[in-house]
Each structure stands twice: as structure tokens, then as C-alpha cells.
Design an enzyme around this catalytic site. Sequence first.
Site, PDB file in Angstrom:
ATOM      1  N   ARG A  67      32.032  30.703  35.670  1.00 14.58           N
ATOM      2  CA  ARG A  67      32.203  29.924  34.144  1.00 14.58           C
ATOM      3  C   ARG A  67      32.518  28.282  33.295  1.00 14.58           C
ATOM      4  NH1 ARG A  67      35.937  35.232  33.282  1.00 14.58           N
ATOM      5  NH2 ARG A  67      33.780  37.291  33.627  1.00 14.58           N
ATOM      6  N   ASP A 118      29.024  49.275  43.863  1.00 20.23           N
ATOM      7  CA  ASP A 118      29.990  49.142  42.427  1.00 20.23           C
ATOM      8  C   ASP A 118      29.598  50.720  42.125  1.00 20.23           C
ATOM      9  OD1 ASP A 118      31.024  46.847  42.465  1.00 20.23           O
ATOM     10  OD2 ASP A 118      29.689  46.112  41.458  1.00 20.23           O
ATOM     11  N   GLU A 128      46.415  44.370  51.956  1.00 16.24           N
ATOM     12  CA  GLU A 128      45.191  44.873  52.518  1.00 16.24           C
ATOM     13  C   GLU A 128      44.684  44.214  53.909  1.00 16.24           C
ATOM     14  OE1 GLU A 128      42.690  46.050  49.187  1.00 16.24           O
ATOM     15  OE2 GLU A 128      41.219  44.818  50.453  1.00 16.24           O
ATOM     16  N   ARG A 155      28.297  38.011  43.333  1.00 19.13           N
ATOM     17  CA  ARG A 155      29.426  39.225  42.734  1.00 19.13           C
ATOM     18  C   ARG A 155      29.673  39.108  41.273  1.00 19.13           C
ATOM     19  NH1 ARG A 155      30.040  44.075  44.271  1.00 19.13           N
ATOM     20  NH2 ARG A 155      31.978  44.128  44.305  1.00 19.13           N
ATOM     21  N   ARG A 198      44.739  40.749  50.779  1.00 15.95           N
ATOM     22  CA  ARG A 198      45.565  40.588  49.269  1.00 15.95           C
ATOM     23  C   ARG A 198      46.380  41.038  49.384  1.00 15.95           C
ATOM     24  NH1 ARG A 198      39.998  42.828  46.391  1.00 15.95           N
ATOM     25  NH2 ARG A 198      39.626  43.903  48.212  1.00 15.95           N
ATOM     26  N   ARG A 226      32.558  46.740  57.646  1.00 14.51           N
ATOM     27  CA  ARG A 226      34.204  46.461  57.684  1.00 14.51           C
ATOM     28  C   ARG A 226      35.625  47.010  57.604  1.00 14.51           C
ATOM     29  NH1 ARG A 226      36.026  42.906  60.961  1.00 14.51           N
ATOM     30  NH2 ARG A 226      37.567  41.975  59.396  1.00 14.51           N
ATOM     31  N   TYR A 231      26.579  48.047  49.708  1.00 13.13           N
ATOM     32  CA  TYR A 231      28.214  47.609  48.878  1.00 13.13           C
ATOM     33  C   TYR A 231      27.669  47.875  47.959  1.00 13.13           C
ATOM     34  CZ  TYR A 231      30.911  43.904  48.550  1.00 13.13           C
ATOM     35  OH  TYR A 231      32.301  43.015  48.047  1.00 13.13           O
TER      36      TYR A 231
HETATM   37  N1  UDP Z   1      36.036  35.888  47.283  1.00 11.20           N
HETATM   38  C1  UDP Z   1      36.664  34.685  47.559  1.00 11.20           C
HETATM   39  N2  UDP Z   1      37.520  34.739  47.651  1.00 11.20           N
HETATM   40  C2  UDP Z   1      38.769  35.070  46.922  1.00 11.20           C
HETATM   41  C3  UDP Z   1      37.651  36.267  46.191  1.00 11.20           C
HETATM   42  C4  UDP Z   1      36.312  37.138  46.546  1.00 11.20           C
HETATM   43  O1  UDP Z   1      35.520  33.774  48.018  1.00 11.20           O
HETATM   44  O2  UDP Z   1      39.674  35.053  46.105  1.00 11.20           O
HETATM   45  C5  UDP Z   1      34.420  36.268  47.687  1.00 11.20           C
HETATM   46  C6  UDP Z   1      34.409  37.172  48.647  1.00 11.20           C
HETATM   47  O3  UDP Z   1      33.218  35.958  49.927  1.00 11.20           O
HETATM   48  C7  UDP Z   1      34.532  38.182  48.805  1.00 11.20           C
HETATM   49  C8  UDP Z   1      33.654  38.162  47.638  1.00 11.20           C
HETATM   50  O4  UDP Z   1      33.849  37.092  46.986  1.00 11.20           O
HETATM   51  O5  UDP Z   1      33.502  38.253  50.218  1.00 11.20           O
HETATM   52  C9  UDP Z   1      33.581  39.648  47.000  1.00 11.20           C
HETATM   53  O6  UDP Z   1      34.899  39.629  46.664  1.00 11.20           O
HETATM   54  P1  UDP Z   1      35.590  41.145  46.171  1.00 11.20           P
HETATM   55  O7  UDP Z   1      37.245  40.626  46.496  1.00 11.20           O
HETATM   56  O8  UDP Z   1      34.991  40.358  44.605  1.00 11.20           O
HETATM   57  O9  UDP Z   1      35.229  42.181  46.820  1.00 11.20           O
HETATM   58  P2  UDP Z   1      35.534  43.976  46.725  1.00 11.20           P
HETATM   59  O10 UDP Z   1      36.612  43.719  45.433  1.00 11.20           O
HETATM   60  O11 UDP Z   1      34.072  44.303  46.173  1.00 11.20           O
HETATM   61  O12 UDP Z   1      36.118  43.946  47.881  1.00 11.20           O
END
Ligand code: UDP
Length: 369
Positions: free
Chosen positions: A177, A351, A301, A173, A281, A250, A349
Amino acid sequence: MNKPYDYLIVGAGLYGAVFAHEALQRGKRCLVLEKRDHIGGNIYTEALEGIQVHRYGAHIFHTNDRRIWNYVNQFASFNRFTNSPLANYRGEIYNLPFNMNTFHQMWGVTTPEEAASVIEKQRAEAGIGEPRNLEEQAISLVGTDIYEKLIRGYTQKQWGRPCTQLPPFIIRRLPVRFTYDNNYFNARYQGIPEEGYTALIAALLEGIECRLGTDYLAGREHWDALADKVLYTGAIDAFYDFCFGPLQYRSLRFETEILDKANFQGNAVVNYTDAETPYTRIIEHKHFAFGTQEKTVITREYSVEWQPGGEPFYPINDESNSALYARYREKAEQEEKILFGGRLAEYRYYDMDAVVAAALRLAEQEFTS
Ligand code: UDP
């Protein structure tokens, strides 16, 4: 006998609201039932200290599809927010998603060639071929250092499982880059509704009868008798009374605090990517809307194991849950009167733009046949 409604829509989240809106446009009589005491599902926002707070986790609308962007813009005006989260690893700050800024911060490299060669060297040293799990996928994309500092701890906290037991697609996801671009998404369009997501959902539901605090499953026979068809957007296993056993999720726990200062962390999202910090986060909501209020609202969170009866957030699309879902899906496909859609009913999952597209597709199928 004529029933009072054409459609009963269970769940006032994004999927249900888009479908209800489309149904009303076609002159259908709709009734929306919502178990919670508010509309919006998990994109619900609520003002605190004049700041729109994302109550069930941060949501940033992004899409590549002009049609979907134009569609949602009919119901809300979107700001120019671009998601550029930071990672805090034991006090070191890195840019996300993984890009030239991250590579420079991690290794001091300045050119794309140098960055690619560090990654290739680390991938080769780890002996990774075709990735079979998230760990291998991550190392093959960005190398061992980034995996260890920015991915392993965060992912294991988020999913409660080691990266070796998670599917590779979760990490795909995220963009990787070789440019200095901190935009978390590759999408052409991105933003957040200026008045919050609840206002967007309210605009979609305008003119539609909506009963809050109403649990469809607790009175199914009564509600079914009122409408010709039902769109169910809740959890599919609950719909079938968990007859094959519960699907796993989860869940998230949020700790929200109002702080007596204007700026806490200088960014909307900071991920804590070490394994020890208990939360994944911290969201500082005002930065989603360039807020200038005197106070600020932050949310820590925490990712937690879901227990039956708790709030399901992320489906766990591993092998055993996917197989279980397939059995429920098969049952759902036999239904004539009942439609299923959305994150919980499809165990996906999802978007937000894909949710809107799917609800529009369902409406098209329903109303053109
Ligand atoms: N991910 C990570 N480190 C980060 C952010 C994301 O390893 O700092 C990985 C992690 O495996 C996570 C996935 O990317 O499950 C998707 O993360 P995201 O935070 O985008 O998920 P969402 O925002 O959908 O909860």
C-alpha cells in the site's frame, strides 16, 4: 436397511463443523469423528492463565463477504482486533504489511511518489519483467531492499525452499500500500472470537454427536456402514492410502511459554525476518484480545519439514505436488458416497472465510439437489 446417520463427517475443524451445522438445520442425522482429542482443527484455542492461546498458530478472521461475516457472528461475538504485525530484522523494527510506514522506515521517504520511484528503480536495476517466481514477484512489488530484509529470510524459513523455487502467488496474499495503513488485511470485516475459536466451533456443533480421539481411517468399514454419505476433511492422500505417493506439506512446531510479566513484545505478532533466527515469529496471545492479565503467554513458531505421520499444515502447491493432487482429485471425483472438503482434502492454502464459504456451498449443493 436404514442406517443410523445420514452423514458421517470426518474432522471437527471449521469446514466439517459448518457443514454439520447446516446438515442438522435440514434435519439430517450427523455423526462427527475427530482424530484429535479436541474439536476445532487448527483453529483450536485453549485458555492458559486466562488467555486464549492459539495452539496451532495465530488465526485472525477476516473477510470481504458480509454474508460470511454475518454467518460466523451468529456463533460467536468477535472483537475489533486488527492484525498489524511487525517485522524484526536484526533488531530493526518495520511495519507490515508493506506500506508507507515501512517505506519511510526503510528509506526515509515521506511521500507515495518517492516510495514508488525507489521501488521502480530497484525493480529496473534487478531487470525483472513478468515475475516467474516469488523472488521476482517480491522485487517487482517492493524492490530489492525490502525483499532482502523482510521477505527472503522469512519466506525461506517458512517454506524451507529458496524464493526462486516458490510460486509468485504466495506473496500476493500480502497487500502493498502507498498509504500509512498497517492493517495486514484488505478485508472489510476482521476480528477474533472473544471466547476463542473453540467456542465458535462448539456453537456450530451444538446438538451434534461428536466422537473425539477417533481415527476414521483406522476403522473405515465400520464407520462407513453407519451413514449414507461421508464428508471427509482429512488429507486426501491418506484417504487413498498414499496410492500415488505422499503429498508434501510444511509443518510447524510451537514452543509456548508462560512469562511472569504483563507485556513481552507489545504486539500480537512479531515476525523475525532474518535467516539466522531459527523461528519465524513470536505470537503474544493476550494482544489478540487486548488482555490485561498479570502474566503473558508467548509462542515461538518454527517452520519444519513435514515427515509422514507428522502434522500437515501448509500444502506445498508447487508443480509436482499439484500434479500429484490432481491425480487424487480425479479419483475423488468418481466417488458417489464420499464428499471431500477443506484444507487437507482439497490440498489448498485456505483462509477461514473461504473455508466457511466452501462448506456452505457444499451444503447448498447437497441439500437442494
Ligand atoms: N511474508 C514475508 N515476510 C513477512 C511476512 C510474510 O516475506 O514478514 C511472505 C512470505 O512469503 C509468506 C507469505 O508472505 O510465506 C504469507 O505470509 P503469512 O505470514 O501471511 O502467512 P500465514 O500467516 O498464512 O502463515
